[in-house]
Design an enzyme around this catalytic site. Sequence first.
Site, mmCIF file in Angstrom:
data_model
loop_
_atom_site.group_PDB
_atom_site.id
_atom_site.type_symbol
_atom_site.label_atom_id
_atom_site.label_comp_id
_atom_site.label_asym_id
_atom_site.label_seq_id
_atom_site.Cartn_x
_atom_site.Cartn_y
_atom_site.Cartn_z
ATOM 1 N N GLY A 80 65.765 50.835 48.992
ATOM 2 C CA GLY A 80 64.513 51.234 48.119
ATOM 3 C C GLY A 80 63.349 51.998 48.690
ATOM 4 N N GLU B 132 80.123 59.103 34.675
ATOM 5 C CA GLU B 132 80.013 58.267 36.066
ATOM 6 C C GLU B 132 81.520 57.867 35.983
ATOM 7 O OE1 GLU B 132 77.993 57.247 38.508
ATOM 8 O OE2 GLU B 132 80.058 56.090 39.057
ATOM 9 N N ARG C 197 67.031 57.418 63.613
ATOM 10 C CA ARG C 197 68.284 56.769 63.258
ATOM 11 C C ARG C 197 69.225 57.288 64.350
ATOM 12 N NH1 ARG C 197 68.462 56.071 56.668
ATOM 13 N NH2 ARG C 197 66.711 54.391 56.676
ATOM 14 N N ALA D 162 65.573 59.517 51.501
ATOM 15 C CA ALA D 162 66.829 60.011 50.570
ATOM 16 C C ALA D 162 66.227 59.739 49.232
ATOM 17 C CB ALA D 162 68.119 59.185 50.839
ATOM 18 N N GLU E 71 72.260 63.503 47.378
ATOM 19 C CA GLU E 71 73.331 63.577 48.519
ATOM 20 C C GLU E 71 74.117 64.619 48.761
ATOM 21 O OE1 GLU E 71 74.472 59.578 49.923
ATOM 22 O OE2 GLU E 71 75.202 60.185 51.647
ATOM 23 N N ASN F 212 75.326 54.870 45.285
ATOM 24 C CA ASN F 212 74.681 54.158 46.852
ATOM 25 C C ASN F 212 73.201 53.916 46.555
ATOM 26 O OD1 ASN F 212 76.688 54.533 48.384
ATOM 27 N ND2 ASN F 212 76.257 56.477 49.458
ATOM 28 N N ASP G 165 83.432 63.967 45.970
ATOM 29 C CA ASP G 165 84.462 64.720 44.805
ATOM 30 C C ASP G 165 83.546 66.154 44.557
ATOM 31 O OD1 ASP G 165 85.171 62.258 45.020
ATOM 32 O OD2 ASP G 165 85.275 61.857 42.776
HETATM 33 P P1 ADP Z 1 72.534 60.237 44.827
HETATM 34 O O1 ADP Z 1 71.910 59.216 45.853
HETATM 35 O O2 ADP Z 1 72.707 61.630 45.265
HETATM 36 O O3 ADP Z 1 72.097 59.950 43.410
HETATM 37 P P2 ADP Z 1 74.695 58.074 44.294
HETATM 38 O O4 ADP Z 1 75.721 57.870 45.437
HETATM 39 O O5 ADP Z 1 73.634 57.152 44.191
HETATM 40 O O6 ADP Z 1 74.104 59.651 44.852
HETATM 41 O O7 ADP Z 1 75.227 58.500 43.077
HETATM 42 C C1 ADP Z 1 76.492 59.335 42.846
HETATM 43 C C2 ADP Z 1 77.282 59.036 41.789
HETATM 44 O O8 ADP Z 1 78.182 59.907 41.527
HETATM 45 C C3 ADP Z 1 77.835 57.505 42.006
HETATM 46 O O9 ADP Z 1 77.693 56.622 41.084
HETATM 47 C C4 ADP Z 1 79.360 58.064 41.908
HETATM 48 O O10 ADP Z 1 80.275 56.936 41.651
HETATM 49 C C5 ADP Z 1 79.504 59.093 40.953
HETATM 50 N N1 ADP Z 1 80.574 60.009 41.204
HETATM 51 C C6 ADP Z 1 81.114 60.561 42.364
HETATM 52 N N2 ADP Z 1 82.021 61.119 42.201
HETATM 53 C C7 ADP Z 1 82.250 61.272 40.830
HETATM 54 C C8 ADP Z 1 83.159 62.112 39.905
HETATM 55 N N3 ADP Z 1 83.968 62.794 40.174
HETATM 56 N N4 ADP Z 1 82.921 62.057 38.514
HETATM 57 C C9 ADP Z 1 81.904 61.210 37.880
HETATM 58 N N5 ADP Z 1 80.848 60.550 38.684
HETATM 59 C C10 ADP Z 1 81.275 60.603 40.053
#
Ligand code: ADP
Length: 456
Positions: free
Chosen positions: A48, A34, A283, A437, A422, A42, A224
């Site tokens: 929720g 992470e 939406r 979602a 996502e 997100n 990313d």
């Molecule tokens: P989803 O709802 O698909 O799980 P989220 O936004 O809740 O998406 O979670 C995606 C997570 O991935 C975030 O906590 C974000 O910080 C993390 N993240 C994004 N890019 C990277 C990366 N390059 N390396 C590690 N973690 C990442």
Amino acid sequence: TEYKTDVVVIGGGGAGLAAAVSAHQNGAKVIVLEKMPRLGGNTILSGGAFNAASSPRQVAQGIEDSIDKHFTQTYEGGDKLGNPELIRTLVENAYPAIEWLESLGMKFNDEVFTVLGGLWPRAHKPSTPLGTGFINTYQDYINANNDIEVLLDTEALELIVVDGRVAGVKGKGLKGDVIVHANNGVVLATGGFGANTDMIEQYNQSWPSLANVKTTNHPGATGDGLAMAETVGANLIGLENLQLLPLGDPNTGSLSGNIEQGVENRIFVNKSGNRFVDEGARRDVMTKALLEQEDAYLWVVLDKKNYPTPETKNNFNETIEELIAQGRAFKGDTLEELAEKINVNPDNLVKAVEEFNKAVATGGPDEFGRTLFDTKIDTPPFYAGPRVPTVHHTMGGIEINTNAQVLNKNGEVIPGLYAAGEITGGIHGSNRLGGNALADITVYGRIAGESAAAKK
Ligand code: ADP
């Protein structure tokens, strides 16, 4: 530092953590990367709401619903651009995913509701605020099990491919390079790109310029994983499908401060005090209508039944009293008084509420085509809160199959690469239903974990 594991999960939001727990339950050793200093992405900021059809909670409330109805609304609500097989898997596994979360200790309220743009009362609400219930549940599981490790502040940069199979990831942590070798493969769960203003502008086709539109997203939602996946041949689809909500905070774009408590009992009025759209609609429909109003600005208007006491909280754990004290919501003992406080034409506001109340009595549809109603707006005090358009969700992303395996441009599986949440595309089409979602990320996170553990 170099690590060896079975499954590496990139991204510690709802999809990644569901995948991590599910992979572990299926016998794999797991490492989660992470990039932010904390888990949640997100997911933890979301309201929720979790759509699941044919749940016992709906039955108890006398709500008619079915998995087919959830399927049809999801498919049609995205203009039939989603992959029907992926949608079928989503809707069939949504309620089992709630049961799975409950088996991990998560609690949901009994009452099922209609969330903004959800089109139907099938949203299940966690008993703790926002998305914390999901993340805390996974965190508890991780704390209790040695074979799942989380590396925070660790950004994945590049996938490792060995003999045509994705076999790990290279990244950077606070103390330098991190390399994780994964026997089984990699789950990509880095979320969407709603906080990446360049990408939003690059892919935007159906909205006016979004350069000045804020977002509900956390700063790490920069897309990313899309680039990493593309480098190993993944097919990216539907990136032009961007979701905006009509309910962002005017100062921050965030969902917090939103006074609505479900869809049925509130209206939106513009700066003149007039309604302008079916407030139970999709939406994209609501946000497009809002963009045509003066300053793209609306007031959510509702009555005391939504806030029986000043201490009653909204969906974001804020009391109406504190929102009023902060100048983020307004109160009037009459509609005229409320109109004066929010500077809209009182005659228009009174008429808008009168017309709405008539439609409640008949059940609609009203002049805007609205059909979702519950009770009238007739019990003082009345409340109003301002809202603006905000970038919320990116529907496009990595193409997967129903095993959450990533596909290349020829529709073939890329061995060792899985994706969920996502970051994936092809499920929600042009418009995602509210409440879908969390169902999506949990269902497909769980599947991705199972597939990766089985080295499918
Ligand atoms: P989803 O709802 O698909 O799980 P989220 O936004 O809740 O998406 O979670 C995606 C997570 O991935 C975030 O906590 C974000 O910080 C993390 N993240 C994004 N890019 C990277 C990366 N390059 N390396 C590690 N973690 C990442």
